[in-house]
Design a protein around this motif. Structure first.
Motif, short mmCIF file in Angstrom:
data_model
loop_
_atom_site.label_atom_id
_atom_site.label_comp_id
_atom_site.label_asym_id
_atom_site.label_seq_id
_atom_site.Cartn_x
_atom_site.Cartn_y
_atom_site.Cartn_z
N ARG A 39 0.86 -1.18 0.00
CA ARG A 39 0.00 0.00 0.00
C ARG A 39 0.90 1.23 0.00
O ARG A 39 2.00 1.20 0.54
N ILE A 40 0.38 2.31 -0.56
CA ILE A 40 1.17 3.54 -0.68
C ILE A 40 0.54 4.65 0.15
O ILE A 40 -0.64 4.98 -0.03
N CYS A 41 1.30 5.23 1.07
CA CYS A 41 0.90 6.43 1.83
C CYS A 41 -0.54 6.35 2.34
O CYS A 41 -1.31 7.29 2.22
N ASP A 42 -0.92 5.23 2.91
CA ASP A 42 -2.28 5.01 3.39
C ASP A 42 -2.54 5.85 4.63
O ASP A 42 -1.83 5.73 5.64
N LYS A 43 -3.55 6.70 4.58
CA LYS A 43 -3.86 7.61 5.69
C LYS A 43 -4.31 6.87 6.95
O LYS A 43 -4.31 7.45 8.03
N ARG A 44 -4.71 5.62 6.81
CA ARG A 44 -5.14 4.86 7.99
C ARG A 44 -3.98 4.50 8.90
O ARG A 44 -4.19 4.12 10.04
N TYR A 45 -2.77 4.61 8.39
CA TYR A 45 -1.59 4.25 9.17
C TYR A 45 -0.92 5.53 9.68
O TYR A 45 -0.66 6.44 8.90
N PRO A 46 -0.61 5.59 10.97
CA PRO A 46 0.03 6.79 11.52
C PRO A 46 1.34 7.11 10.81
O PRO A 46 2.13 6.22 10.49
N GLY A 47 1.54 8.38 10.55
CA GLY A 47 2.75 8.82 9.88
C GLY A 47 2.72 8.60 8.38
O GLY A 47 3.68 8.93 7.69
N LYS A 48 1.65 8.00 7.86
CA LYS A 48 1.51 7.69 6.44
C LYS A 48 2.81 7.15 5.84
O LYS A 48 3.47 7.83 5.04
N PRO A 49 3.22 5.95 6.21
CA PRO A 49 4.46 5.39 5.66
C PRO A 49 4.40 5.38 4.13
O PRO A 49 3.33 5.26 3.53
N ASP A 50 5.56 5.50 3.51
CA ASP A 50 5.62 5.53 2.06
C ASP A 50 5.19 4.19 1.46
O ASP A 50 4.54 4.15 0.43
N LEU A 51 5.58 3.10 2.11
CA LEU A 51 5.19 1.76 1.67
C LEU A 51 4.74 0.95 2.88
O LEU A 51 5.42 0.95 3.91
N ILE A 52 3.62 0.25 2.72
CA ILE A 52 3.09 -0.58 3.81
C ILE A 52 2.94 -2.00 3.28
O ILE A 52 2.32 -2.22 2.23
#
Length: 151
Positions: A39-52
């Protein structure tokens, strides 16, 4: 002393984006070619990691050396004008990075930080391949909770 006028500097700075940067696209492309889905920059993840990578419980942050004040890096030069602003900006960015990493570690996720200098400079294709193979090894084989890839 800035070599650009305030309006030119404003125009340059306003075109810098938070996602889909060149280093991000290069790493994403290499990992996708290697068969990884993310996943890319997913807002559901804190800090919006570049790759999830939910499958691997792993996130990757791709940090620009300037914006994250990469210490002892040739690509980070502290601005000479408006130093109080930049000091505050870089301090807050570093604090936020530490908070994000700590959050993911507490949630038992693994965190990789890739610095821009790791893929920039002479032979960028070779550097991207090296970084990609380090990430793949970390995702598939390593039990290290946190790694940092620097140039």
């Amino acid at each position: 002393m800035d070599v650009l006028s305030p309006s030119d500097r404003h125009k340059n700075m306003s075109h810098i984006r938070a996602k889909n940067t060149k280093p991000e696209k290069q790493i994403r492309s290499a990992l996708f070619r290697a068969g990884f889905r993310y996943r890319i920059c997913d807002k559901r993840y804190p800090g919006k990691p570049d790759l999830i990578f939910p499958k691997y419980y792993a996130v990757i942050f791709i940090n620009g050396c300037f914006w994250h004040a990469h210490e002892n890096c040739q690509y980070f030069v502290f601005p000479k004008s408006n130093q109080a602003f930049w000091e505050n900006k870089f301090t807050r960015n570093k604090e936020r990075d530490i908070e994000n990493i700590k959050y993911y570690q507490e949630q038992c996720w693994r965190v990789c930080t890739v610095w821009e200098c790791a893929i920039r400079g002479k032979n960028p294709k070779q550097k991207i391949e090296n970084v990609t193979s380090q990430i793949i090894e970390w995702l598939e084989e390593s039990s290290d909770p946190t790694i940092e890839i620097k140039g």
